[in-house]
Every structure is written in structure tokens, then in C-alpha cells.
Scaffold this active site. Structure first.
Site, mmCIF file in Angstrom:
data_model
loop_
_atom_site.group_PDB
_atom_site.id
_atom_site.type_symbol
_atom_site.label_atom_id
_atom_site.label_comp_id
_atom_site.label_asym_id
_atom_site.label_seq_id
_atom_site.Cartn_x
_atom_site.Cartn_y
_atom_site.Cartn_z
ATOM 1 N N THR A 26 0.827 -1.201 0.000
ATOM 2 C CA THR A 26 0.000 0.000 0.000
ATOM 3 C C THR A 26 0.862 1.253 0.000
ATOM 4 O O THR A 26 1.933 1.265 0.612
ATOM 5 C CB THR A 26 -0.949 0.038 1.229
ATOM 6 O OG1 THR A 26 -1.765 1.215 1.130
ATOM 7 C CG2 THR A 26 -0.209 0.081 2.554
ATOM 8 N N GLU A 56 -4.719 -1.291 -9.566
ATOM 9 C CA GLU A 56 -6.160 -1.165 -9.322
ATOM 10 C C GLU A 56 -6.942 -1.298 -10.598
ATOM 11 O O GLU A 56 -6.878 -0.432 -11.467
ATOM 12 C CB GLU A 56 -6.486 0.189 -8.680
ATOM 13 C CG GLU A 56 -5.916 0.319 -7.304
ATOM 14 C CD GLU A 56 -6.883 0.943 -6.293
ATOM 15 O OE1 GLU A 56 -8.096 0.948 -6.537
ATOM 16 O OE2 GLU A 56 -6.388 1.413 -5.264
ATOM 17 N N ASP A 85 -8.297 -3.214 -0.105
ATOM 18 C CA ASP A 85 -9.036 -2.280 -0.947
ATOM 19 C C ASP A 85 -10.288 -1.857 -0.184
ATOM 20 O O ASP A 85 -11.034 -2.696 0.322
ATOM 21 C CB ASP A 85 -9.411 -2.884 -2.298
ATOM 22 C CG ASP A 85 -9.826 -1.774 -3.244
ATOM 23 O OD1 ASP A 85 -8.957 -0.993 -3.668
ATOM 24 O OD2 ASP A 85 -11.037 -1.643 -3.524
ATOM 25 N N PHE A 160 -7.496 9.294 8.423
ATOM 26 C CA PHE A 160 -7.067 9.682 7.073
ATOM 27 C C PHE A 160 -8.274 9.564 6.152
ATOM 28 O O PHE A 160 -9.354 9.112 6.556
ATOM 29 C CB PHE A 160 -5.913 8.785 6.606
ATOM 30 C CG PHE A 160 -6.292 7.342 6.429
ATOM 31 C CD1 PHE A 160 -6.694 6.854 5.190
ATOM 32 C CD2 PHE A 160 -6.274 6.471 7.506
ATOM 33 C CE1 PHE A 160 -7.072 5.530 5.028
ATOM 34 C CE2 PHE A 160 -6.644 5.129 7.356
ATOM 35 C CZ PHE A 160 -7.037 4.669 6.109
ATOM 36 N N TYR A 162 -11.502 9.640 4.258
ATOM 37 C CA TYR A 162 -12.856 10.131 4.548
ATOM 38 C C TYR A 162 -13.193 10.167 6.040
ATOM 39 O O TYR A 162 -14.314 10.533 6.411
ATOM 40 C CB TYR A 162 -13.888 9.246 3.828
ATOM 41 C CG TYR A 162 -13.810 9.329 2.321
ATOM 42 C CD1 TYR A 162 -14.402 10.382 1.633
ATOM 43 C CD2 TYR A 162 -13.134 8.358 1.575
ATOM 44 C CE1 TYR A 162 -14.335 10.466 0.248
ATOM 45 C CE2 TYR A 162 -13.059 8.433 0.184
ATOM 46 C CZ TYR A 162 -13.662 9.490 -0.469
ATOM 47 O OH TYR A 162 -13.599 9.585 -1.849
ATOM 48 N N ASP A 163 -12.247 9.800 6.890
ATOM 49 C CA ASP A 163 -12.541 9.730 8.333
ATOM 50 C C ASP A 163 -13.200 10.987 8.908
ATOM 51 O O ASP A 163 -14.137 10.873 9.701
ATOM 52 C CB ASP A 163 -11.255 9.405 9.125
ATOM 53 C CG ASP A 163 -10.889 7.928 9.046
ATOM 54 O OD1 ASP A 163 -11.741 7.115 8.625
ATOM 55 O OD2 ASP A 163 -9.738 7.587 9.401
HETATM 56 P P1 ITT Z 1 -3.563 1.848 -1.706
HETATM 57 O O1 ITT Z 1 -4.417 1.520 -2.913
HETATM 58 O O2 ITT Z 1 -2.151 2.171 -2.062
HETATM 59 O O3 ITT Z 1 -3.673 0.826 -0.622
HETATM 60 P P2 ITT Z 1 -5.509 3.998 -1.400
HETATM 61 O O4 ITT Z 1 -5.575 5.131 -0.453
HETATM 62 O O5 ITT Z 1 -5.615 4.304 -2.868
HETATM 63 O O6 ITT Z 1 -4.154 3.201 -1.070
HETATM 64 P P3 ITT Z 1 -8.060 2.560 -1.470
HETATM 65 O O7 ITT Z 1 -8.221 2.598 -2.942
HETATM 66 O O8 ITT Z 1 -8.400 1.283 -0.782
HETATM 67 O O9 ITT Z 1 -6.576 2.910 -1.010
HETATM 68 O O10 ITT Z 1 -8.903 3.711 -0.775
HETATM 69 C C1 ITT Z 1 -9.921 4.439 -1.424
HETATM 70 C C2 ITT Z 1 -10.080 5.763 -0.724
HETATM 71 O O11 ITT Z 1 -10.708 5.555 0.530
HETATM 72 C C3 ITT Z 1 -8.789 6.516 -0.461
HETATM 73 O O12 ITT Z 1 -9.008 7.893 -0.705
HETATM 74 C C4 ITT Z 1 -8.521 6.274 1.018
HETATM 75 O O13 ITT Z 1 -7.859 7.365 1.624
HETATM 76 C C5 ITT Z 1 -9.936 6.122 1.557
HETATM 77 N N1 ITT Z 1 -9.968 5.217 2.699
HETATM 78 C C6 ITT Z 1 -9.526 3.935 2.748
HETATM 79 N N2 ITT Z 1 -9.676 3.434 3.980
HETATM 80 C C7 ITT Z 1 -10.208 4.419 4.744
HETATM 81 C C8 ITT Z 1 -10.554 4.538 6.092
HETATM 82 O O14 ITT Z 1 -10.368 3.546 6.943
HETATM 83 N N3 ITT Z 1 -11.060 5.696 6.522
HETATM 84 C C9 ITT Z 1 -11.240 6.743 5.673
HETATM 85 N N4 ITT Z 1 -10.919 6.723 4.387
HETATM 86 C C10 ITT Z 1 -10.406 5.572 3.908
#
Ligand code: ITT
Length: 208
Positions: A26, A56, A85, A160, A162-163
Site C-alpha cells: 500500500t 487497481e 481495498d 485519514f 474520509y474519516d
Molecule cells: P492503496 O491503494 O495504495 O492501498 P488507497 O488510499 O488508494 O491506497 P483505497 O483505494 O483502498 O486505497 O482507498 C480508497 C479511498 O478511501 C482513499 O481515498 C482512502 O484514503 C480512503 N480510505 C480507505 N480506507 C479508509 C478509512 O479507513 N477511513 C477513511 N478513508 C479511507
């Protein structure tokens, strides 16, 4: 092992706890921080692999995206690994941004989502997280979900993604940006998926 190294994650674990290691592919440091803490509870050292980008595909569900990403990462790294994901599904937007969550976050961002939700009464939303493990032979996927509501303004500086606009049903009145990592890890979508994974990985579960 330095962050981003792609050799065997077990190589720098010298006895004691943690006993085993696993690569988490990641580029998202927030995901890694949460996974690292949960892994420690199961005696597993989570090593972040960020030198290769998570592949992705655009698929309609997180499990499919995670599995294909795990396969692609394994083909590069040739070591057992997991990928995560995650998607945010907003009820009033028919599940949007869903698998487009990453793109939407970096384009319209939190303020864009809040604008789309202006005047909308149904604020229900769900985080969905799929963690896929692949070791060149066995593929296993674990899913976790967290229900909540989209609040009306950005709140909190923790977490981080959408938290700061998501308030979990497990903690009414607070966004995930206003709770500690330790608290988020007790009920989050990621914690549910990773707990199932670690139980299976360490042989402590009904999955074995
Ligand atoms: P990797 O693919 O490198 O793992 P990413 O941030 O692109 O990182 P995702 O595609 O899984 O990962 O995430 C989609 C979006 O959702 C991305 O903007 C994340 O910051 C957000 N996200 C993922 N998990 C989250 C969480 O637990 N709380 C809030 N936002 C989250």
C-alpha cells in the site's frame, strides 16, 4: 527492514514477538499504521511495501479489486502479501463513490462530497474493506464493513481519507477523525477484515 523493502518480511524477525511477518502492499500510510497495530496483537509484524504501486482494476466490488491487486503484487514481489481495498458507499448517492473512492477523494475531496450531500436527509453510508492474501498458491479474502452517517462538516484531524466526514454508528456524535487509532481499530471495517485475516494466518480460528 527498511520501509518499502520487498524481500522476505520474515527476514528481520529474530525470535520472540512478533513471530511472523507479512507484507502489506500500500502507498497509504494510514492503512499501514492501523494494520501494524492489529498485527502486533496477533504476533505478526506488518511490513509496508510501497515501492510498487497497488494495481487497481476498475471492478464493481472491493474483493475483486483486492484479489487482482494481490495477484499482480505477488507477480512482482514473489513473497506472501496482503492488499487492502476499501470503498465508501453513500446510500443517498446509490453507493457512490464506491470503487471510485480513491479518485473521488483526490479530485472533489471531502468538500465535494459534502456539497453533493447538501440538503440530503438520508446520511447513511458504509465503509467496506477487503483484505486479500496471496502467497503464489493460496488466495484468501476477508471483508469488513462499518455503518455510519456522513456528517455536515469536516470534523477532527485524526485518521485519514474520509474519516473526518464519517461518523460510525458505533460512536454516535464523533467522526473517525475525532477518535484515536486505538478506538478505530476496535470496530472499523479494516479491523474486522484484518482480525479475520490474522486469526486465519496465525491458525487461531474457524478459518483453519
Ligand atoms: P492503496 O491503494 O495504495 O492501498 P488507497 O488510499 O488508494 O491506497 P483505497 O483505494 O483502498 O486505497 O482507498 C480508497 C479511498 O478511501 C482513499 O481515498 C482512502 O484514503 C480512503 N480510505 C480507505 N480506507 C479508509 C478509512 O479507513 N477511513 C477513511 N478513508 C479511507
Amino acid at each position: 527492514m527498511p520501509k518499502g523493502s520487498c524481500s522476505n518480511p520474515n527476514a528481520d524477525i529474530k525470535g520472540g514477538i512478533p513471530k511472523r511477518g507479512i507484507l502489506l502492499v500500500t502507498g497509504n500510510n494510514g492503512k499501514f499504521r492501523e494494520a501494524r497495530e492489529i498485527g502486533l496483537k496477533y504476533g505478526v509484524k506488518v511490513v509496508q511495501e510501497s515501492t510498487i504501486e497497488k494495481f487497481e482494476i476498475q471492478a464493481s466490488d472491493v474483493s475483486k479489486v483486492a484479489e487482482l491487486a494481490a495477484l499482480a503484487a505477488y507477480n512482482r514481489l514473489k513473497a506472501p502479501l496482503i492488499v487492502d481495498d476499501t470503498a465508501l458507499h453513500i446510500d443517498a448517492l446509490k453507493g457512490f463513490p464506491g470503487v471510485y473512492s480513491s479518485y473521488v477523494y483526490t479530485t472533489i475531496g471531502l468538500s465535494g462530497i459534502l456539497r453533493l450531500m447538501e440538503g440530503v436527509e438520508n446520511r447513511g453510508a458504509t465503509f467496506e474493506c477487503a483484505v486479500s492474501y496471496y502467497d503464489g498458491n493460496l488466495m484468501k479474502t476477508f471483508v469488513g464493513r462499518l455503518g455510519g452517517v456522513i456528517v455536515t462538516e469536516v470534523r477532527g484531524t485524526g485518521g485519514f481519507g474520509y474519516d473526518p466526514i464519517f461518523s460510525p454508528l458505533a460512536r454516535p456524535g464523533k467522526t473517525l477523525g475525532e477518535v484515536s487509532l486505538e478506538e478505530k481499530n476496535t470496530y472499523s471495517h479494516r479491523a474486522v477484515a484484518l482480525t479475520s485475516f490474522f486469526k486465519w494466518f496465525t491458525g487461531d480460528s474457524e478459518y483453519t
